[in-house]
Scaffold this motif. Sequence first.
Motif, PDB file in Angstrom:
ATOM      1  N   LYS A 121       0.766  -1.297   0.000  1.00 15.49           N
ATOM      2  CA  LYS A 121      -0.105   0.108  -0.153  1.00 15.49           C
ATOM      3  C   LYS A 121       0.897   1.309   0.146  1.00 15.49           C
ATOM      4  CE  LYS A 121      -3.630  -1.660   2.863  1.00 15.49           C
ATOM      5  NZ  LYS A 121      -4.528  -1.476   4.014  1.00 15.49           N
ATOM      6  N   GLU A 154      -6.617  -0.090  -4.686  1.00 14.26           N
ATOM      7  CA  GLU A 154      -7.950  -0.708  -4.601  1.00 14.26           C
ATOM      8  C   GLU A 154      -7.753  -2.275  -4.726  1.00 14.26           C
ATOM      9  OE1 GLU A 154     -11.058   1.505  -7.169  1.00 14.26           O
ATOM     10  OE2 GLU A 154     -12.110  -0.337  -7.077  1.00 14.26           O
ATOM     11  N   GLU A 198      -6.223  -3.779  -1.477  1.00 14.17           N
ATOM     12  CA  GLU A 198      -7.363  -3.740  -0.503  1.00 14.17           C
ATOM     13  C   GLU A 198      -8.185  -5.232  -0.458  1.00 14.17           C
ATOM     14  OE1 GLU A 198      -7.577  -2.251   2.380  1.00 14.17           O
ATOM     15  OE2 GLU A 198      -6.915  -0.795   1.115  1.00 14.17           O
TER      16      GLU A 198
END
Length: 645
Positions: free
Chosen positions: A148, A161, A164
């Motif tokens: 991240k 995204e 995640e």
Amino acid sequence: MKIKIKNLGEFQLKPGSALKDLIPEIKKISKELPVGFKYKDTYIDWHYTLNENISDDLELEPIFPSDKEALIFLRHTASHVLAQAVKELFPKAKLGIGPPTEEGFYYDIYYERPFNEEDFKKIEKKVKEIIKKNLSLERKEISKEEAKELFKNLEEDFKLELIEELPDSKVSIYSQGNFVDLCKGPHLLSTGQVKAIKLLSVAGAYWRGDEKNPMLWRIYGTAFFSKEELKAYLDRLEEIKKRDHRKLGKELELFTIEEDIGPGLVIWLPKGAIVRNIIENFWEEVHLQRGYQLVYTPHIALRDLWKVSGHLDFYAENMFPPMELENRAYQLKPMNCPFHIYVYNQKRRSYREFPIRYCELGTVYRFERSGVLHGLLRVRGFTQDDAHIFCREDQLEEELIKILDLVIYFLKVFGFSEYKIFLSTRPEKFVGSPEIWDKAENALKKALENKGLDYEIDPGEGVFYGPKIDLKIKDVLGRFWQCSTIQVDFNIPERFDIVYIGEDNRFYRPIMIHRALLGSLERFLGVLIENYAGAFPFWIAPVQIKVLTITDRNVNYGENVVKLLKKEGFRVEADFRNEKLNYKIRMAQKEKVPYMIILGDKEESDQVISVRTRKGEVINNLKLEDFINKIKIENQPEYLLNESS
RNA sequence: GCCGGCGUAGCUCAGUGGUAGAGCAGCUGAUUCGUAAUCAGCAGGGCAUGGGUUCAAAUCCCAUCGCCGGCUCCA
């Protein structure tokens, strides 16, 4: 730690080292270096290291460049090369996903403006440069947190995204030069191994296919291990273009779709109409033989009918809007099923009557969004070769088996012997109870298994009223087309409350099967045109024979020959123009007429004919009678079946 | 529907601000010819549609329609 590689032997590898450390050793014993490996269902590339990814002794299956699966490695890397090229040229671009596909690969990339032709050329050039630099790839596993952090710094929002949503605590990243990408792999060793690559096109594509999401630019490309394979692929694209049914439809005067008439609405021109008519006649004949009854139903009906059927609740977005007339709303039909219910309902039905099979070449209208229309393959008005079978529960499986037999027969007659079968299960929006759905799904499964047919399950892809089996046929170029569909329906009989009287004199609910075998005649003919490249087999060719005279002296004889052939029911055209033979042959050839009969003074004086086939074979001194006998046999739908078997 | 590209003669395409072009197909004439194009002449265009900019628009701008390639959906 021991690494066993199938057919290559056993190797020792120290913990912490990568598989690629084995390369020198493997090179000694194998002429060809694998591009990577397969372990169970996952691909493992040379970049995997022992402590990170591989814990136990394991047996790997090597994948060589000649294996089909090797392309996955190659194209994954190719898409990274593409992404790197774009990022170098347009640093503000953000990366979406870049997977390999059946035929190549793509990368979805966000950029503030569309890529134009000039950009495309630049990207292509950059791609070649990166390949030339032969950058080594590297694989690393990092924690989600690290990932991240990394992609946040790179401002790769889409990647964030994706991270995640990944299930594992660790993710893998691949890098080459100063380019890094989130990727599960597998990859080649270095960019230089991408020998033959070609970027093909750019098109807008919504992030994750959802129109609520931003639109990215999808750059398509393909890659192969050799220039020859790439060329073969590009040649195939050319061939596909040549066979395009839209192009052939115009050239051969089969059909037209006119701006003034409306998008997705097909006009069948005489040549196409006769082809369609021949197919329809054959279809009806076979259906009558197999215990179907032919019916005809209207194109519109009162809108309430569609309320009862459930279409207004579940299918409204695909329907044309209603028409108001004398205070009543009418609806153009998107399906034929409700009508057949009324045929069924003409009288009290007994359990003894089943199965009841109604068939109809029923023309339906569906509203398709303008962007999806495509020649004959996707239209707004089309004729389904539809049928609805009413039966008892104990007959369901047998009926399904009969339908499978019938569909396979039809496809064979039209030259399709390979197909993929999909079983589609309950969708999100559905009518009826889940128990009923399970029952229907099971019946479909059992029928497929009984026929020994392989199938894949398409979860959630069923129609709102029941699960279905779809067949996708494979054409001569290896492309798949969806035509046939077989759907079990426990729901519409209930909605219309149709019943039969059982052995015990009580009411029961019949089961209904919807099925279309060719699918829609429009689509089927589109596929057929491309499959045969417009050169239809003799029995369906719009013009079967063209009679060509050499000089005006032979016109009388020619007229005689034409008359005799027409009398026998063949579709014959005459070209008696005062033109050179070569010219007439060229014209007939371009029209893809199966047989040309050539008549000159020689033929006339001997009272024979010369025949030239579409393939260019020439048969001289043939008696017309003998020719007629030969083509009478060829004129049967099953002729080619018997030929090839 | 959304994104990009495209729309010139029946067909395939040239033409990027200065009088609309070619080949094929069509028509007329000549030629009467043996397995994929005989020659010549003629005719054929609201440049998708509607606005605008300009002395001047096929060409530049805007809108609409349609087509093509995708996204999505299905026969």
